[in-house]
Design an enzyme around this catalytic site. Sequence first.
Site, PDB file in Angstrom:
ATOM      1  N   SER A 155       0.971  -1.122  -0.064  1.00  0.00           N
ATOM      2  CA  SER A 155      -0.127   0.188  -0.065  1.00  0.00           C
ATOM      3  C   SER A 155       0.763   1.365   0.197  1.00  0.00           C
ATOM      4  O   SER A 155       1.987   1.324   0.543  1.00  0.00           O
ATOM      5  CB  SER A 155      -0.854   0.092   1.133  1.00  0.00           C
ATOM      6  OG  SER A 155      -1.507   1.323   1.320  1.00  0.00           O
ATOM      7  N   TYR A 187      -2.359  -0.276  10.765  1.00  0.00           N
ATOM      8  CA  TYR A 187      -2.171  -0.811   9.101  1.00  0.00           C
ATOM      9  C   TYR A 187      -1.051  -0.270   8.584  1.00  0.00           C
ATOM     10  O   TYR A 187      -0.600  -1.090   7.710  1.00  0.00           O
ATOM     11  CB  TYR A 187      -3.495  -0.128   8.651  1.00  0.00           C
ATOM     12  CG  TYR A 187      -3.524  -0.220   6.962  1.00  0.00           C
ATOM     13  CD1 TYR A 187      -4.139  -1.563   6.595  1.00  0.00           C
ATOM     14  CD2 TYR A 187      -3.390   0.584   6.008  1.00  0.00           C
ATOM     15  CE1 TYR A 187      -4.039  -1.850   5.087  1.00  0.00           C
ATOM     16  CE2 TYR A 187      -3.539   0.567   4.861  1.00  0.00           C
ATOM     17  CZ  TYR A 187      -3.627  -0.729   4.332  1.00  0.00           C
ATOM     18  OH  TYR A 187      -4.141  -0.905   2.918  1.00  0.00           O
TER      19      TYR A 187
END
Length: 701
Positions: free
Chosen positions: A578, A591
């Site tokens: 990501s 995250y």
Amino acid sequence: MDTATQAVRLLDNQWDDAKAATLDEPGLLLYRSNLLGADKRITNYGGGNTSAKVMETDPLTAETVEVLWVKGSGGDVGTIKLDGFATLYMDKLRSLKNLYKGVEDEDRMVGFLPHATFNLNTRAASIDTPLHGFLPYKHVDHMHPDAIIAIAASKNSRELTREIFGDEIGWLPWRRPGFQLGLDLEAFAKANPGAKGVVLESHGLFTWADDAKECYTLTLRIINRAIQWFAERTAGKAAFGGAVTSSLGRDERRRIAARLMPEIRGRIGRAERKLGHFDDQDAVLEFVNSADLKPLAQLGTSCPDHFLRTKIRPLVLDFDPKTPDVDAMLAGLDAALEAYRADYTRYYEQSKHPNSPKMRDPNPVIFLIPGVGMLSFARDKATARIASEFYVNAINVMRGASSVSEYQGLPEQEAFDIEYWLLEEAKLQRMPKPKSLAGRVAFITGGAGGIGRATAERLVGEGACVVLADIDEESLAATIQDFSNRFGQDVVRGVMLDVTSEPNVLSSFVEASIEFGGIDILVSNAGIASSAPVEDTDLAMWNRNIEILATGYFLVSREAFRLFRRQKLGGNVVFVSSKNGLASSPNASAYCTAKAAEIHLARCLALEGAEAGIRVNTVNPDAVLRGSKIWTGEWREQRAASSKLAVDELEEHYRKRSLLKLNVFPEDIAEAIYFLASDLSAKSTGNIINVDAGNATSFTR
């Protein structure tokens, strides 16, 4: 399953008079063909052919002419459509007899067939066309039933044919399919007007009639008579000389296959990647456990269609299920393969002609393992599976022939002359060039999500097979069904996978090895997302992110590395991380930290894998909302709240935030994954590709 048990399953007549009444003559031919091809006891995939002589209006002269409709080259009667039939003027086809100069002229005669084409049909006529065209009957079936080939492959096949069928079915000696065999069939039919068919030695069955339904029912009746005859003659007899060993349990057989298949794949797939198929059905186990396994296997197959798919003979591996030493079998694998290649080279050198094509791949297609089953390998999964099916046909033939007579395979020279027939070589040369990922298997975690599905579709489109792994059972089942419908069942498999469970990860790679023989590409894509200020981030949220996005990626990568090293074919790992692995984001510490761990794990693996040809790269998406599971609930709401936006404004917000002012879709990520998984990036490892429409905070430098 013994012969007596098999005999109970006679062929059923599936003809529907009501449906047939709605069809014209070509339609009746198609109907009959599909019915016959639907049962592999009647004919194997791609084997046999059907025909009808139909009165048509000539588009040039408007006159009524006789036209032969016959299955075209390379077709399968079970799945053929009307456009799969070649059409030829019968008068022109018959006139070719005036040009024929004898058996040495066979190849030249095939070149004349296109000149007899009716109505500009582009479907190429097969070498079997004269076999149908010259018979003086309107409807002809040529099938490869196991029960009939068992008669045809017996040493005294002529006498057996006479005993079973009397004058109704004749017999012709072996001859390679072509123009002369067509003339032989014509001569037989004219000399025996009461006969309704012929058994071709070592080959199959011809039946004929002047009505489509009559031809169909005749074919079934003759095959059923053979099935019933074998049942009566072999009742109580042990097949293949009886069993000398017993099968291992199902789980143990699969465990051994999973260990063995990547090892074989690595040894035979260096010049061209191969995919595997495992078959341990009862018929296979009966054969591999028998006293006559090695002598019968050495004789080779009989029917031309069999050995074109399976090579002239299989490789029997040295394995004793009573003392199952898999390590010893693996230790002897190189020597066994070398001996097989040497024998195949001998076969080629002793049989070749001055104009023969170069020797093809000398590796075996079929591997037989006592107590375990059969493995088959080919350039794609469908071909490997079909080769397995063909060898089951060969097993059935050997069972029947050796039970009532003495089984005989085709002589090596005859086998070679078909395997290396110049026309067969020309057909191979016309095959399309393999796609960029042909022969490769991709294991995709999170395979039922937006990015996973898009990636699978991109890789399948380039010729790969895919194993879709996902924890969402419902979505996984729907995805597998969709892919099977669109691309065929051979290219896709699914496994339920929780990437945080070590036993689950281990078993999923076993399944991949059994289904395809190994893997070449790992796309680690499983993911979750969570959002909370650090003071509101509880330990469970933190651990869950780390377990899935770091530990999960470690577990699947470790298994992929183990498998890659066993195969010795290199390997390819692509992490889907990501933008947040490079750029910090508020209220997402768990995250972002886990995603950063992914990226650094990929760098470490790139260092470790390089010497084995294992490449490891990363794709960093950003704001891929469409089709994404992680954007369907709380995460989407939390990210919208973080930016002080309404939920439905989020996608447009991300587009405007990007440097290129573009939305990012799953297909965009899939394209980057394909690039890194393919040879287009063969000299890249340890790299990161950002697919985020441009975000300065995530620039890698």
